[in-house]
Design a protein around this motif. Structure first.
Motif, PDB file in Angstrom:
ATOM      1  N   VAL A 168      -0.327  12.555   6.694  1.00 13.87           N
ATOM      2  CA  VAL A 168      -1.289  11.503   7.047  1.00 13.87           C
ATOM      3  C   VAL A 168      -2.108  11.122   5.822  1.00 13.87           C
ATOM      4  O   VAL A 168      -2.329   9.934   5.546  1.00 13.87           O
ATOM      5  N   LYS A 169      -2.540  12.114   5.085  1.00 13.29           N
ATOM      6  CA  LYS A 169      -3.297  11.876   3.853  1.00 13.29           C
ATOM      7  C   LYS A 169      -2.465  11.090   2.849  1.00 13.29           C
ATOM      8  O   LYS A 169      -2.943  10.125   2.237  1.00 13.29           O
ATOM      9  N   ALA A 170      -1.199  11.488   2.680  1.00  7.94           N
ATOM     10  CA  ALA A 170      -0.322  10.822   1.723  1.00  7.94           C
ATOM     11  C   ALA A 170      -0.033   9.383   2.125  1.00  7.94           C
ATOM     12  O   ALA A 170      -0.009   8.474   1.285  1.00  7.94           O
ATOM     13  N   ILE A 171       0.190   9.160   3.414  1.00  7.97           N
ATOM     14  CA  ILE A 171       0.466   7.807   3.908  1.00  7.97           C
ATOM     15  C   ILE A 171      -0.736   6.909   3.656  1.00  7.97           C
ATOM     16  O   ILE A 171      -0.603   5.772   3.196  1.00  7.97           O
ATOM     17  N   GLY A 172      -1.931   7.426   3.943  1.00  2.04           N
ATOM     18  CA  GLY A 172      -3.137   6.650   3.690  1.00  2.04           C
ATOM     19  C   GLY A 172      -3.298   6.311   2.223  1.00  2.04           C
ATOM     20  O   GLY A 172      -3.607   5.164   1.865  1.00  2.04           O
ATOM     21  N   LYS A 173      -3.081   7.292   1.376  1.00  2.00           N
ATOM     22  CA  LYS A 173      -3.210   7.059  -0.067  1.00  2.00           C
ATOM     23  C   LYS A 173      -2.168   6.059  -0.555  1.00  2.00           C
ATOM     24  O   LYS A 173      -2.445   5.219  -1.429  1.00  2.00           O
ATOM     25  N   SER A 174      -0.974   6.115   0.037  1.00  2.00           N
ATOM     26  CA  SER A 174       0.110   5.245  -0.438  1.00  2.00           C
ATOM     27  C   SER A 174      -0.181   3.767  -0.228  1.00  2.00           C
ATOM     28  O   SER A 174       0.292   2.928  -1.001  1.00  2.00           O
ATOM     29  N   VAL A 175      -0.927   3.426   0.812  1.00  2.00           N
ATOM     30  CA  VAL A 175      -1.179   2.006   1.088  1.00  2.00           C
ATOM     31  C   VAL A 175      -2.510   1.520   0.520  1.00  2.00           C
ATOM     32  O   VAL A 175      -2.817   0.330   0.590  1.00  2.00           O
ATOM     33  N   THR A 176      -3.306   2.441  -0.027  1.00  2.00           N
ATOM     34  CA  THR A 176      -4.610   2.043  -0.560  1.00  2.00           C
ATOM     35  C   THR A 176      -4.677   2.114  -2.081  1.00  2.00           C
ATOM     36  O   THR A 176      -5.723   1.824  -2.672  1.00  2.00           O
ATOM     37  N   THR A 177      -3.578   2.481  -2.719  1.00  2.00           N
ATOM     38  CA  THR A 177      -3.553   2.557  -4.174  1.00  2.00           C
ATOM     39  C   THR A 177      -2.122   2.342  -4.656  1.00  2.00           C
ATOM     40  O   THR A 177      -1.213   2.111  -3.860  1.00  2.00           O
ATOM     41  N   LEU A 178      -1.925   2.409  -5.961  1.00  2.00           N
ATOM     42  CA  LEU A 178      -0.594   2.261  -6.551  1.00  2.00           C
ATOM     43  C   LEU A 178      -0.292   3.450  -7.443  1.00  2.00           C
ATOM     44  O   LEU A 178      -1.208   4.028  -8.045  1.00  2.00           O
ATOM     45  N   PRO A 179       0.980   3.829  -7.584  1.00  2.00           N
ATOM     46  CA  PRO A 179       1.339   4.868  -8.550  1.00  2.00           C
ATOM     47  C   PRO A 179       0.923   4.427  -9.960  1.00  2.00           C
ATOM     48  O   PRO A 179       0.982   3.237 -10.288  1.00  2.00           O
ATOM     49  N   GLN A 180       0.522   5.372 -10.767  1.00  2.00           N
ATOM     50  CA  GLN A 180       0.015   5.045 -12.103  1.00  2.00           C
ATOM     51  C   GLN A 180       1.012   4.265 -12.957  1.00  2.00           C
ATOM     52  O   GLN A 180       0.615   3.320 -13.663  1.00  2.00           O
TER      53      GLN A 180
END
Length: 290
Positions: free
Chosen positions: A11-23
């Motif tokens: 859940v944490k990873a999914i949230g992070k994936s849609v609110t930011t971009l890979p470096q």
């Protein structure tokens, strides 16, 4: 395996994936902005501003949070093989929770009735691709695939006689003709060979590779670099307004094919090149990587 820990970390990873971009993607967008001017630069500035807001406020950088897709790579020496079957339910639970908590836009609709269950769950959704590899860990890759770029994907059953020249023509023609529809600068995944379904699956897996990371085989790596260079000379530019940056990268994966068949699968990813990675080691410890 601690399924509760896996679920909460997903859940944490999914949230992070849609609110930011890979470096690597973020770096490529910033570099493109430095090289562009006029309308192209304005478009890139807007993209980077969306990323800044998403990261600051914890909101999706694009309203389309995609169709949930998982690529699961299971180490053959993972000690708890008997529990692997429980992972699928854990993935479904994580998507349902993330839809409510992040929140994600409910994107799953029945193809006939159009009914939306409201939780991003449905027949074959989330889609899960299972493979085995060497090692004693489990790698879970999450891809939130937006509809606009997905609509630009293409499968060509190429005549084998066209060879490598034909592959290049098909890929470059597709990038040119779709213009600004997939929200460029895009990441292009190309799957060569196998059957029709294999080529498209390989192409989707190809876009999971970090921007700037080349294929291990020199011949494929050189082809990726050539296609990227030629694509960026097409002049489509950010959001189709013209410019030097049409693609952030081109990635290829391949499978051996039948002599009479040469599938060329193309999967397009928009500038919001989102994903997450969760690793489960042999002791069951869970690590979230972006």
């Amino acid at each position: 395996m601690d399924l509760e820990s896996i679920e909460s970390n997903l859940v944490k990873a999914i949230g992070k994936s849609v609110t930011t971009l890979p470096q690597p993607t973020l770096n490529a967008l910033k570099q493109a902005m430095e090289e562009e001017e006029g309308s192209a630069k304005v478009q890139l500035e807007a993209m980077l501003e969306a990323v800044e807001i998403g990261e600051r406020d914890g909101v999706p950088i694009c309203q389309d949070t995609g169709i949930p897709t998982f690529f699961i790579k299971i180490g053959r020496s993972f000690p708890d093989m008997s529990e692997i079957g429980m992972l699928e339910k854990t993935l479904i639970n994580a998507i349902e929770k993330a839809t409510e908590e992040v929140p994600l836009r409910p994107n799953t609709v029945h193809p006939i009735t159009g009914k939306n269950p409201g939780n991003n769950i449905g027949e074959h959704v989330p889609y899960v691709d299972w493979t085995f590899q060497e090692g004693d860990n489990i790698e879970i890759y999450y891809l939130p695939k937006g509809g606009g770029s997905e609509n630009m994907c293409q499968l060509t059953m190429m005549t084998p006689g066209r060879g490598l020249k034909g592959v290049k023509e098909i890929v470059l023609e597709r990038i040119a003709t779709m213009e600004g529809k997939p929200c460029p600068p895009t990441v292009i995944g190309v799957g060569l060979g196998g059957g029709s379904n294999i080529a498209m699956n390989l192409a989707k897996e190809a876009i999971m590779r970090p921007v700037g990371e080349r294929h291990d085989e020199e011949e494929i790596s050189n082809l990726e670099s050539e296609l990227k260079e030629r694509a960026n000379k097409l002049g489509v530019g950010p959001m189709g307004v013209g410019g030097k940056t049409t693609v952030l990268d081109v990635h290829l994966e391949y499978a051996h094919r039948h002599p009479a068949s040469f599938p060329v699968g193309i999967v397009v990813q928009c500038w919001a090149n989102r994903r997450a990675f969760v690793n489960i080691d042999s002791k069951g410890s869970v690590e979230v990587v972006y």
